[in-house]
Design a protein around this motif. Structure first.
Motif, PDB file in Angstrom:
ATOM      1  N   ASP A  75       0.874  -1.184   0.000  1.00 23.59           N
ATOM      2  CA  ASP A  75       0.000   0.000   0.000  1.00 23.59           C
ATOM      3  C   ASP A  75       0.908   1.230   0.000  1.00 23.59           C
ATOM      4  N   LYS A 104      -0.437  -8.317  -1.132  1.00 27.66           N
ATOM      5  CA  LYS A 104      -1.793  -7.771  -1.267  1.00 27.66           C
ATOM      6  C   LYS A 104      -1.686  -6.275  -1.596  1.00 27.66           C
ATOM      7  N   GLN A 116      -3.154  -2.838  -2.380  1.00 26.61           N
ATOM      8  CA  GLN A 116      -4.468  -2.186  -2.209  1.00 26.61           C
ATOM      9  C   GLN A 116      -4.606  -1.151  -3.336  1.00 26.61           C
ATOM     10  N   ASP A 126      -6.419  -5.976  -3.422  1.00 28.80           N
ATOM     11  CA  ASP A 126      -7.386  -5.485  -2.445  1.00 28.80           C
ATOM     12  C   ASP A 126      -8.157  -4.342  -3.090  1.00 28.80           C
ATOM     13  N   LYS A 186     -11.852  -4.371  -2.671  1.00 31.87           N
ATOM     14  CA  LYS A 186     -13.140  -4.335  -1.942  1.00 31.87           C
ATOM     15  C   LYS A 186     -14.256  -3.956  -2.918  1.00 31.87           C
ATOM     16  N   LEU A 214     -15.639  -9.374   2.699  1.00 33.55           N
ATOM     17  CA  LEU A 214     -15.607  -8.683   4.000  1.00 33.55           C
ATOM     18  C   LEU A 214     -16.655  -9.279   4.930  1.00 33.55           C
ATOM     19  N   THR A 268     -14.738  -6.590   9.688  1.00 31.47           N
ATOM     20  CA  THR A 268     -13.566  -5.790   9.315  1.00 31.47           C
ATOM     21  C   THR A 268     -12.831  -5.286  10.559  1.00 31.47           C
ATOM     22  N   SER A 269     -11.567  -4.902  10.347  1.00 33.59           N
ATOM     23  CA  SER A 269     -10.669  -4.622  11.478  1.00 33.59           C
ATOM     24  C   SER A 269     -10.879  -3.243  12.108  1.00 33.59           C
ATOM     25  N   VAL A 316     -12.757 -11.945   5.079  1.00 34.30           N
ATOM     26  CA  VAL A 316     -11.876 -11.016   5.784  1.00 34.30           C
ATOM     27  C   VAL A 316     -12.382 -10.882   7.216  1.00 34.30           C
ATOM     28  N   PRO A 345      -6.402  -8.898   8.301  1.00 28.64           N
ATOM     29  CA  PRO A 345      -5.634  -7.643   8.327  1.00 28.64           C
ATOM     30  C   PRO A 345      -5.749  -6.991   9.707  1.00 28.64           C
ATOM     31  N   ALA A 387       0.385  -2.386  12.786  1.00 26.01           N
ATOM     32  CA  ALA A 387       0.032  -0.956  12.786  1.00 26.01           C
ATOM     33  C   ALA A 387      -1.337  -0.680  13.404  1.00 26.01           C
ATOM     34  N   GLN A 388      -2.298  -1.612  13.263  1.00 24.97           N
ATOM     35  CA  GLN A 388      -3.637  -1.378  13.829  1.00 24.97           C
ATOM     36  C   GLN A 388      -3.797  -1.984  15.223  1.00 24.97           C
ATOM     37  N   ASN A 424      -2.195 -10.205   7.342  1.00 21.84           N
ATOM     38  CA  ASN A 424      -1.597  -9.117   6.535  1.00 21.84           C
ATOM     39  C   ASN A 424      -0.895  -8.073   7.414  1.00 21.84           C
ATOM     40  N   SER A 425       0.243  -7.601   6.902  1.00 25.78           N
ATOM     41  CA  SER A 425       0.832  -6.376   7.448  1.00 25.78           C
ATOM     42  C   SER A 425       1.294  -5.533   6.269  1.00 25.78           C
ATOM     43  N   SER A 426       0.887  -4.273   6.241  1.00 24.85           N
ATOM     44  CA  SER A 426       1.280  -3.376   5.149  1.00 24.85           C
ATOM     45  C   SER A 426       2.321  -2.386   5.651  1.00 24.85           C
ATOM     46  N   ARG A 427       1.881  -1.363   6.432  1.00 21.10           N
ATOM     47  CA  ARG A 427       2.816  -0.341   6.900  1.00 21.10           C
ATOM     48  C   ARG A 427       3.957  -0.943   7.702  1.00 21.10           C
TER      49      ARG A 427
HETATM   50  O1  LIG Z   1      -9.588  -6.117   3.048  1.00 21.70           O
HETATM   51  C1  LIG Z   1      -8.585  -5.721   3.662  1.00 21.70           C
HETATM   52  O2  LIG Z   1      -7.473  -6.061   3.309  1.00 21.70           O
HETATM   53  C2  LIG Z   1      -8.784  -4.966   4.913  1.00 21.70           C
HETATM   54  C3  LIG Z   1      -9.926  -5.247   5.623  1.00 21.70           C
HETATM   55  C4  LIG Z   1     -10.069  -4.782   6.936  1.00 21.70           C
HETATM   56  O3  LIG Z   1     -11.008  -5.113   7.633  1.00 21.70           O
HETATM   57  N1  LIG Z   1      -9.082  -3.990   7.447  1.00 21.70           N
HETATM   58  C5  LIG Z   1      -7.970  -3.639   6.727  1.00 21.70           C
HETATM   59  O4  LIG Z   1      -7.099  -2.936   7.281  1.00 21.70           O
HETATM   60  N2  LIG Z   1      -7.825  -4.066   5.431  1.00 21.70           N
HETATM   61  C6  LIG Z   1      -6.672  -3.645   4.608  1.00 21.70           C
HETATM   62  O5  LIG Z   1      -5.480  -4.202   5.165  1.00 21.70           O
HETATM   63  C7  LIG Z   1      -4.398  -3.272   5.082  1.00 21.70           C
HETATM   64  C8  LIG Z   1      -3.932  -2.917   6.489  1.00 21.70           C
HETATM   65  O6  LIG Z   1      -2.776  -2.128   6.441  1.00 21.70           O
HETATM   66  P1  LIG Z   1      -1.841  -1.883   7.724  1.00 21.70           P
HETATM   67  O7  LIG Z   1      -2.734  -1.426   8.830  1.00 21.70           O
HETATM   68  O8  LIG Z   1      -0.885  -0.814   7.242  1.00 21.70           O
HETATM   69  O9  LIG Z   1      -1.144  -3.180   8.028  1.00 21.70           O
HETATM   70  C9  LIG Z   1      -4.933  -2.085   4.284  1.00 21.70           C
HETATM   71  O10 LIG Z   1      -4.682  -2.361   2.913  1.00 21.70           O
HETATM   72  C10 LIG Z   1      -6.423  -2.131   4.530  1.00 21.70           C
HETATM   73  O11 LIG Z   1      -7.157  -1.555   3.470  1.00 21.70           O
END
Ligand SMILES: O=C(O)c1cc(=O)[nH]c(=O)n1[C@@H]1O[C@H](COP(=O)(O)O)[C@@H](O)[C@H]1O
Length: 311
Positions: A22, A70, A72, A104, A106, A168, A171-172, A216, A240, A244-245, A266-269
């Motif tokens: 991302d 993944k 986005q 990703d 959605k 979905l 969601t987180s 998800v 996810p 970071a979250q 998943n981990s992005s940031r």
């Molecule tokens: O579908 C997703 O990937 C998603 C669903 C959800 O409930 N929460 C969520 O954070 N995501 C995605 O997962 C990634 C989380 O990124 P970081 O928080 O940086 O690890 C982002 O691309 C969000 O759009």
């Protein structure tokens, strides 16, 4: 079946995690940006080229230890058509390296429009009888809240071209409960959506017990992860929200089955910006991403019994 390919990659790498690509431009090291600004000025093209180089360097460093990426779509669309080109090239590059790619997006819409999304991201686009791959991901995140009309066109593409979807469910994000936790009779909205995933998935079952319709479920809701794991035995989870979250390894372990399968975290940031957290030389950004992938993997698997194909 596409989820079988994901499972095979997970077992091979012994790593049930996916790196989210991302890439905001601010995450890209200065030395890459400066190079592209010099060549293309401060344009969308320069941004898209910088992001592509950033992604490729990370993929080069992690493809042997990480089963999937993944990307986005929003982070590419914000750079216009040049950004979308970078999304396409990132998908192709990761696939060439043997990684499983989940776009990703959605996505969700009514049937006819969903057919167009399905062709774009999972299937082939018809150009005067010639069938051409547009983006070519292995799986796509989708919103199932328009019901079966929005999902059936995707199932067709999944069957035809060996693809998967992640719907979905829970969601987180903090406000996910505003709607998803409401009750329909004695069942929550998210559990009802989970049941729909099991039903849709029965049309596209794979050989390891999981279907091509995943769900998800956020790492930030361990109780619901445990509840969904017990209720949805054939549904593979994309989880996810790790790092970071605030989601942690013990919490996400609730989404796995007894073989250490059934979920991918998943981990992005956390991965893309590992070099900032480490405060290492920015030239070392991809190696820092690799170190974070290894740290995250060790963290998660320390809570799992094993990672193996079902007996
Ligand atoms: O579908 C997703 O990937 C998603 C669903 C959800 O409930 N929460 C969520 O954070 N995501 C995605 O997962 C990634 C989380 O990124 P970081 O928080 O940086 O690890 C982002 O691309 C969000 O759009």
């Amino acid at each position: 079946m596409s989820m079988d390919r994901l499972i095979e990659n997970i077992v091979k790498t012994q790593n049930p995690s996916v790196v989210g690509l991302d890439p905001k431009l601010e995450y890209v090291p200065e030395f890459i940006k400066e190079k592209k600004f010099k060549k293309y000025d401060r344009t969308l093209k320069a941004a898209a080229k910088a992001i592509l180089e950033f992604n490729k360097c990370i993929i080069d460093e992690i493809h042997d230890i990480c089963p999937a990426i993944k990307p986005q779509a929003a982070y590419y669309e914000m750079y216009g058509y040049e950004g979308v080109k970078t999304l396409y090239k990132t998908i192709q590059y990761a696939k060439e390296k043997g990684m499983f790619v989940m776009t990703d997006g959605k996505r969700n819409d009514i049937g006819a429009t969903m057919e167009a999304y399905a062709a774009a991201h999972l299937g082939l686009t018809d150009v005067g009888g010639e069938k051409i791959e547009a983006f070519g991901a292995d799986a796509l995140t989708v919103n199932g809240y328009l019901g079966s009309d929005g999902i059936n066109p995707l199932l067709e593409q999944c069957k035809l071209y060996d693809k998967g979807i992640f719907v979905l469910v829970k969601t987180s994000n903090k406000s996910s409960g505003e709607l998803q936790d409401l009750k329909i009779g004695d069942k929550t909205v998210y559990a009802t959506m989970g049941d729909m995933c099991e039903k849709w998935g029965s049309e596209v079952m794979g050989k390891y017990g999981y279907s091509g319709v995943g769900a998800v479920v956020g790492a930030t809701y361990p109780e619901q992860l445990a509840e969904m794991r017990a209720a949805l035995p054939h549904t593979f989870f994309l989880v996810p929200g790790y790092g970071a979250q605030g989601g942690g390894a013990e919490g996400v372990s609730k989404g796995f089955d007894k073989n250490g399968l059934g979920a991918i975290v998943n981990s992005s940031r956390g991965v893309m910006c590992a070099y900032k957290k480490e405060e290492c030389d920015e030239q070392d950004f991809a190696k820092a991403a690799r170190r974070e992938v290894i740290r995250m993997k060790e963290d998660i698997i320390s809570y799992l019994p094993r990672i193996a194909f079902p007996d």
